[in-house]
Design a protein around this motif. Sequence first.
Motif, PDB file in Angstrom:
ATOM      1  N   GLN A  24      50.455 -56.250 -15.077  1.00 16.80           N
ATOM      2  CA  GLN A  24      50.681 -57.504 -16.418  1.00 16.80           C
ATOM      3  C   GLN A  24      49.646 -58.701 -16.384  1.00 16.80           C
ATOM      4  N   ALA A  25      49.344 -59.090 -15.391  1.00 12.95           N
ATOM      5  CA  ALA A  25      48.769 -60.292 -14.414  1.00 12.95           C
ATOM      6  C   ALA A  25      47.243 -59.942 -15.364  1.00 12.95           C
ATOM      7  N   ILE A  26      46.786 -58.799 -15.412  1.00 12.93           N
ATOM      8  CA  ILE A  26      45.803 -58.560 -15.925  1.00 12.93           C
ATOM      9  C   ILE A  26      45.574 -58.891 -17.324  1.00 12.93           C
ATOM     10  N   GLY A  27      46.655 -58.242 -17.719  1.00 13.57           N
ATOM     11  CA  GLY A  27      46.783 -58.019 -19.019  1.00 13.57           C
ATOM     12  C   GLY A  27      46.500 -60.288 -19.835  1.00 13.57           C
ATOM     13  N   THR A  28      47.086 -60.821 -18.611  1.00 11.68           N
ATOM     14  CA  THR A  28      47.546 -62.003 -19.073  1.00 11.68           C
ATOM     15  C   THR A  28      45.678 -62.503 -19.078  1.00 11.68           C
ATOM     16  N   LEU A  29      45.270 -62.712 -18.135  1.00 18.17           N
ATOM     17  CA  LEU A  29      44.025 -62.629 -17.726  1.00 18.17           C
ATOM     18  C   LEU A  29      43.594 -62.568 -18.542  1.00 18.17           C
ATOM     19  N   ASN A  30      42.388 -61.034 -19.266  1.00 20.61           N
ATOM     20  CA  ASN A  30      42.611 -61.201 -20.626  1.00 20.61           C
ATOM     21  C   ASN A  30      42.569 -61.747 -21.827  1.00 20.61           C
ATOM     22  N   ALA A  31      43.666 -62.106 -21.238  1.00 24.35           N
ATOM     23  CA  ALA A  31      44.166 -63.321 -23.033  1.00 24.35           C
ATOM     24  C   ALA A  31      43.179 -64.485 -22.750  1.00 24.35           C
ATOM     25  N   GLN A  32      43.638 -65.181 -21.839  1.00 25.62           N
ATOM     26  CA  GLN A  32      42.607 -66.202 -21.082  1.00 25.62           C
ATOM     27  C   GLN A  32      41.620 -65.974 -21.151  1.00 25.62           C
ATOM     28  N   ILE A  33      40.981 -64.871 -20.757  1.00 25.04           N
ATOM     29  CA  ILE A  33      39.425 -65.043 -20.545  1.00 25.04           C
ATOM     30  C   ILE A  33      39.102 -65.148 -22.445  1.00 25.04           C
ATOM     31  N   GLY A  34      39.721 -64.220 -23.121  1.00 25.26           N
ATOM     32  CA  GLY A  34      40.130 -64.474 -25.033  1.00 25.26           C
ATOM     33  C   GLY A  34      39.309 -65.827 -25.056  1.00 25.26           C
ATOM     34  N   TRP A  35      40.327 -66.925 -24.959  1.00 26.19           N
ATOM     35  CA  TRP A  35      40.589 -67.834 -24.894  1.00 26.19           C
ATOM     36  C   TRP A  35      39.260 -68.729 -24.561  1.00 26.19           C
ATOM     37  N   LEU A  36      39.113 -68.413 -23.051  1.00 21.94           N
ATOM     38  CA  LEU A  36      37.841 -69.271 -22.802  1.00 21.94           C
ATOM     39  C   LEU A  36      36.913 -68.651 -23.010  1.00 21.94           C
ATOM     40  N   ARG A  37      35.806 -67.645 -23.753  1.00 18.52           N
ATOM     41  CA  ARG A  37      34.916 -66.882 -24.740  1.00 18.52           C
ATOM     42  C   ARG A  37      35.236 -67.650 -25.801  1.00 18.52           C
ATOM     43  N   ALA A  38      36.371 -68.024 -26.824  1.00 23.20           N
ATOM     44  CA  ALA A  38      36.565 -68.830 -27.944  1.00 23.20           C
ATOM     45  C   ALA A  38      36.496 -70.259 -27.512  1.00 23.20           C
ATOM     46  N   ASN A  39      36.257 -70.949 -27.067  1.00 18.67           N
ATOM     47  CA  ASN A  39      36.489 -72.214 -26.195  1.00 18.67           C
ATOM     48  C   ASN A  39      35.594 -72.306 -25.237  1.00 18.67           C
ATOM     49  N   PRO A  40      34.106 -72.184 -24.894  1.00 20.49           N
ATOM     50  CA  PRO A  40      33.126 -71.972 -24.070  1.00 20.49           C
ATOM     51  C   PRO A  40      32.824 -73.714 -23.158  1.00 20.49           C
ATOM     52  N   SER A  41      33.038 -74.422 -23.761  1.00 18.99           N
ATOM     53  CA  SER A  41      32.869 -75.225 -24.107  1.00 18.99           C
ATOM     54  C   SER A  41      34.205 -76.537 -22.355  1.00 18.99           C
ATOM     55  N   ALA A  42      35.389 -75.289 -22.721  1.00 21.45           N
ATOM     56  CA  ALA A  42      36.221 -76.388 -21.921  1.00 21.45           C
ATOM     57  C   ALA A  42      36.244 -75.597 -20.171  1.00 21.45           C
ATOM     58  N   PRO A  43      36.181 -76.738 -19.367  1.00 23.26           N
ATOM     59  CA  PRO A  43      36.164 -75.857 -17.930  1.00 23.26           C
ATOM     60  C   PRO A  43      37.985 -76.361 -17.426  1.00 23.26           C
ATOM     61  N   ILE A  44      38.122 -74.984 -16.438  1.00 21.83           N
ATOM     62  CA  ILE A  44      39.298 -74.658 -16.265  1.00 21.83           C
ATOM     63  C   ILE A  44      39.570 -74.971 -14.761  1.00 21.83           C
ATOM     64  N   LEU A  45      40.370 -75.239 -14.403  1.00 19.79           N
ATOM     65  CA  LEU A  45      41.349 -75.170 -12.862  1.00 19.79           C
ATOM     66  C   LEU A  45      42.617 -74.434 -12.759  1.00 19.79           C
ATOM     67  N   ILE A  46      42.530 -73.454 -11.439  1.00 21.97           N
ATOM     68  CA  ILE A  46      43.196 -72.162 -11.215  1.00 21.97           C
ATOM     69  C   ILE A  46      44.126 -72.914 -10.316  1.00 21.97           C
ATOM     70  N   GLU A  47      44.908 -73.211 -10.477  1.00 20.79           N
ATOM     71  CA  GLU A  47      45.921 -73.478  -9.341  1.00 20.79           C
ATOM     72  C   GLU A  47      46.826 -72.308  -8.814  1.00 20.79           C
ATOM     73  N   GLY A  48      46.978 -72.473  -7.463  1.00 15.31           N
ATOM     74  CA  GLY A  48      47.395 -71.409  -6.809  1.00 15.31           C
ATOM     75  C   GLY A  48      48.974 -72.112  -6.110  1.00 15.31           C
ATOM     76  N   HIS A  49      49.927 -71.420  -6.197  1.00 20.77           N
ATOM     77  CA  HIS A  49      50.734 -72.093  -5.739  1.00 20.77           C
ATOM     78  C   HIS A  49      51.348 -69.850  -5.272  1.00 20.77           C
ATOM     79  N   ALA A  50      52.862 -70.851  -4.270  1.00 24.44           N
ATOM     80  CA  ALA A  50      53.725 -69.882  -3.352  1.00 24.44           C
ATOM     81  C   ALA A  50      55.307 -70.597  -3.296  1.00 24.44           C
ATOM     82  N   ASP A  51      56.652 -69.419  -3.669  1.00 19.37           N
ATOM     83  CA  ASP A  51      57.623 -69.865  -3.161  1.00 19.37           C
ATOM     84  C   ASP A  51      58.260 -70.770  -1.700  1.00 19.37           C
ATOM     85  N   GLU A  52      59.008 -71.186  -1.604  1.00 21.93           N
ATOM     86  CA  GLU A  52      59.805 -72.466  -0.553  1.00 21.93           C
ATOM     87  C   GLU A  52      59.608 -71.734   0.325  1.00 21.93           C
ATOM     88  N   ARG A  53      59.481 -70.219   1.128  1.00 24.89           N
ATOM     89  CA  ARG A  53      59.633 -69.635   2.362  1.00 24.89           C
ATOM     90  C   ARG A  53      58.240 -69.561   2.590  1.00 24.89           C
TER      91      ARG A  53
END
Length: 197
Positions: A101-130
């Motif tokens: 499911q995550a790869i499906g989402t990322l593939n859609a994001q990659i399509g968006w990134l290819r359509a918007n080649p000037s957009a720089p991206i920051l990827i935030e990593g998060h965890a739960d409170e435990r």
Amino acid sequence: MTMVHSTVNSAAGSAVKTARNAALLLTLALAAAACSRGGNVAVPTDPGFSGTSGTLGGDPLGGGAGGLGGVGGPMATTYLPGSQVADRVFFTVDQVTLSPQAIGTLNAQIGWLRANPSAPILIEGHADERGTSEYNMALGSARASAVRNYMVSQGIPDTRLSIITYGRERPVATCPDESCWSQNRRAVTVVTGGTGA
């Protein structure tokens, strides 16, 4: 000329020692976090961890490559600018593995990134409170790295992508329950400039 060459070699050697010391400190912090949680931590031997899958501390849910999220998934409530492409992917407990499911989402994001080649991206990593703060910072970093590495493997230039970890410091849901924790185990793709920011 010999003196300049010697100075350059000395500086390079110093940089290598600094990188090794940083890797050693990260290993020790993760080991301490594992001891405090009573679990095992698989520490990447390369300080620049470049995988798209793996685990930190085991998988109590037995989800393996399971995971949550996806295009239009139940927790995907925000989107990349001007689209219906979800901006986040979700992970199971202690995992950095990208689910189908995550790869499906990322593939859609990659399509968006290819359509918007000037957009720089920051990827935030998060965890739960435990877990400890240190452990969750490392886990968030590994999650953001997994997303970044997948995007690069699909042809997105690494110069467009940067990562940051917030660990457990920026929850989107707060309650002592899996319904909240599952929303906080995520990596979020943020457009930081260019088209749509």
